[in-house]
Write a protein that holds these residues in place. Sequence first.
Motif, PDB file in Angstrom:
ATOM      1  N   SER A  19      -9.164  -3.477 -17.298  1.00  0.00           N
ATOM      2  CA  SER A  19      -9.965  -4.883 -17.468  1.00  0.00           C
ATOM      3  C   SER A  19      -9.821  -5.928 -16.761  1.00  0.00           C
ATOM      4  O   SER A  19      -8.647  -6.096 -15.940  1.00  0.00           O
ATOM      5  N   PRO A  20     -10.678  -6.375 -15.977  1.00  0.00           N
ATOM      6  CA  PRO A  20     -10.421  -7.666 -15.179  1.00  0.00           C
ATOM      7  C   PRO A  20      -9.546  -8.983 -15.789  1.00  0.00           C
ATOM      8  O   PRO A  20      -9.071  -9.652 -15.154  1.00  0.00           O
ATOM      9  N   GLU A  21      -9.364  -8.757 -17.015  1.00  0.00           N
ATOM     10  CA  GLU A  21      -8.479  -9.798 -17.595  1.00  0.00           C
ATOM     11  C   GLU A  21      -6.988  -9.189 -17.687  1.00  0.00           C
ATOM     12  O   GLU A  21      -6.056 -10.211 -17.972  1.00  0.00           O
ATOM     13  N   GLY A  22      -6.781  -8.241 -17.236  1.00  0.00           N
ATOM     14  CA  GLY A  22      -5.385  -7.530 -16.970  1.00  0.00           C
ATOM     15  C   GLY A  22      -4.690  -8.335 -15.756  1.00  0.00           C
ATOM     16  O   GLY A  22      -5.222  -8.939 -15.012  1.00  0.00           O
ATOM     17  N   ARG A  23      -3.503  -8.048 -15.606  1.00  0.00           N
ATOM     18  CA  ARG A  23      -2.675  -8.321 -14.602  1.00  0.00           C
ATOM     19  C   ARG A  23      -2.904  -7.793 -13.308  1.00  0.00           C
ATOM     20  O   ARG A  23      -3.099  -6.755 -13.248  1.00  0.00           O
ATOM     21  N   PRO A  24      -3.234  -8.417 -12.199  1.00  0.00           N
ATOM     22  CA  PRO A  24      -3.717  -8.047 -10.930  1.00  0.00           C
ATOM     23  C   PRO A  24      -2.854  -7.341 -10.389  1.00  0.00           C
ATOM     24  O   PRO A  24      -1.515  -7.714  -9.962  1.00  0.00           O
ATOM     25  N   LEU A  25      -3.113  -5.949 -10.019  1.00  0.00           N
ATOM     26  CA  LEU A  25      -2.278  -5.178  -9.238  1.00  0.00           C
ATOM     27  C   LEU A  25      -2.841  -4.549  -8.281  1.00  0.00           C
ATOM     28  O   LEU A  25      -3.933  -3.843  -8.530  1.00  0.00           O
ATOM     29  N   LEU A  26      -2.379  -4.543  -6.934  1.00  0.00           N
ATOM     30  CA  LEU A  26      -2.891  -4.128  -5.808  1.00  0.00           C
ATOM     31  C   LEU A  26      -2.150  -3.163  -5.124  1.00  0.00           C
ATOM     32  O   LEU A  26      -0.753  -3.156  -5.152  1.00  0.00           O
ATOM     33  N   LEU A  27      -2.575  -1.886  -4.985  1.00  0.00           N
ATOM     34  CA  LEU A  27      -1.939  -0.663  -4.556  1.00  0.00           C
ATOM     35  C   LEU A  27      -2.456  -0.519  -3.075  1.00  0.00           C
ATOM     36  O   LEU A  27      -3.616  -0.324  -2.762  1.00  0.00           O
ATOM     37  N   ILE A  28      -1.456  -0.641  -2.193  1.00  0.00           N
ATOM     38  CA  ILE A  28      -1.612  -0.208  -0.814  1.00  0.00           C
ATOM     39  C   ILE A  28      -0.926   1.090  -0.577  1.00  0.00           C
ATOM     40  O   ILE A  28       0.390   1.466  -0.345  1.00  0.00           O
ATOM     41  N   MET A  29      -1.872   1.872   0.358  1.00  0.00           N
ATOM     42  CA  MET A  29      -1.336   3.346   0.572  1.00  0.00           C
ATOM     43  C   MET A  29      -0.960   3.529   2.094  1.00  0.00           C
ATOM     44  O   MET A  29      -1.033   2.550   2.886  1.00  0.00           O
ATOM     45  N   GLY A  30      -0.433   4.623   2.463  1.00  0.00           N
ATOM     46  CA  GLY A  30       0.332   4.749   3.595  1.00  0.00           C
ATOM     47  C   GLY A  30      -0.559   5.341   4.843  1.00  0.00           C
ATOM     48  O   GLY A  30      -1.493   5.241   5.015  1.00  0.00           O
ATOM     49  N   LEU A  31       0.430   5.788   6.028  1.00  0.00           N
ATOM     50  CA  LEU A  31      -0.118   6.088   7.012  1.00  0.00           C
ATOM     51  C   LEU A  31      -1.303   7.149   6.994  1.00  0.00           C
ATOM     52  O   LEU A  31      -0.890   8.278   6.450  1.00  0.00           O
ATOM     53  N   GLY A  32      -2.707   6.919   7.418  1.00  0.00           N
ATOM     54  CA  GLY A  32      -3.703   7.838   7.436  1.00  0.00           C
ATOM     55  C   GLY A  32      -4.080   8.248   5.936  1.00  0.00           C
ATOM     56  O   GLY A  32      -5.123   9.008   5.973  1.00  0.00           O
ATOM     57  N   ALA A  33      -3.616   7.496   5.084  1.00  0.00           N
ATOM     58  CA  ALA A  33      -3.982   7.850   3.447  1.00  0.00           C
ATOM     59  C   ALA A  33      -5.117   6.884   3.170  1.00  0.00           C
ATOM     60  O   ALA A  33      -5.221   5.931   3.469  1.00  0.00           O
ATOM     61  N   GLN A  34      -5.957   7.519   2.348  1.00  0.00           N
ATOM     62  CA  GLN A  34      -7.035   6.784   1.730  1.00  0.00           C
ATOM     63  C   GLN A  34      -6.890   6.261   0.375  1.00  0.00           C
ATOM     64  O   GLN A  34      -5.859   6.724  -0.233  1.00  0.00           O
ATOM     65  N   LEU A  35      -7.725   5.389   0.006  1.00  0.00           N
ATOM     66  CA  LEU A  35      -7.532   4.960  -1.413  1.00  0.00           C
ATOM     67  C   LEU A  35      -7.328   6.116  -2.480  1.00  0.00           C
ATOM     68  O   LEU A  35      -6.861   6.035  -3.439  1.00  0.00           O
ATOM     69  N   VAL A  36      -7.906   7.329  -2.250  1.00  0.00           N
ATOM     70  CA  VAL A  36      -8.054   8.388  -3.454  1.00  0.00           C
ATOM     71  C   VAL A  36      -6.342   9.190  -3.401  1.00  0.00           C
ATOM     72  O   VAL A  36      -6.392   9.906  -4.012  1.00  0.00           O
TER      73      VAL A  36
END
Length: 283
Positions: A19-36
């Motif tokens: 939900s957009p009402e949830g706590r905003p949580l941003l996930l940052i991936m590593g070297l050469g890695a995509q969001l998947v």
Amino acid sequence: MTTRVAANGIEIAYESFGSPEGRPLLLIMGLGAQLVHWDEGLCRLLAEQGHHVVRFDNRDVGLSTHFHDQGVPSWGTPPAYVLDDLADDTAGLMDALGWAAAHVVGASMGGMIAQTLAIRHPARVLTLTSIMSTPGPAIAPPTEAAAAVLRATPPADRESVLAQAVRTSSIIGSPGYELDRQQITMKAALAYDRCFDPAGTARQLAAIMASGDRTELLAGVSVPALVLHGEDDPLIPIAGGQATAAAIPGARLVTYPGMGHDLPMALWPQIAAEITKLTTEGA
């Protein structure tokens, strides 16, 4: 659904869960890695625990902007960019999302970017979670076998790329957990079909090596911080996590026996619980 937005002068591709009402949580991936490579199951688990989760492609991977005109970096030449730029991309994505601040989670190079974001843009970071990362590349050098993985020549065809992904995971993955060859192959195929750009990965690695050590600057980070690290990580050994936790005032270090340089499915509930504890209670 993947969305692309303008951020810091480039385009960033992202996906969201919860939900957009949830706590905003941003996930940052590593070297050469995509969001998947932030597995959808883990993202949904974090969303179920009250977060509005966003995973995204860093520059030079996936569907975000690639710096093809910069070519493959060579020794002695300036890098195309440094980790400061990747951190600024992340802040730009937050602008596009309408997030004044967020709980930030980074894995491996993503942890380095998250640390840099907390240094450069402290008001944008509510809490910081650094996973299997380090304040500087010289603090916890990889084992020779893991270093060879970084030096390996990228394969030229899809089938070989998928086979290499399994070999890489067998070397740097978690020895305490069964290697899921089918899942690794499926994830590698998904990433390959989205975008295959080994030169972009080389430019990211050059950015890491050119960005130096953050230990002294991390002493000024004042947000609640959590450091998660595998006790059997050959790519960024546990000394990297220990150094990260020691550098950030008040940071809490949690280590996992048998975990290497990946996020085993069996540990998702524990990892999600630790992140949720941080985002709801602080350090």
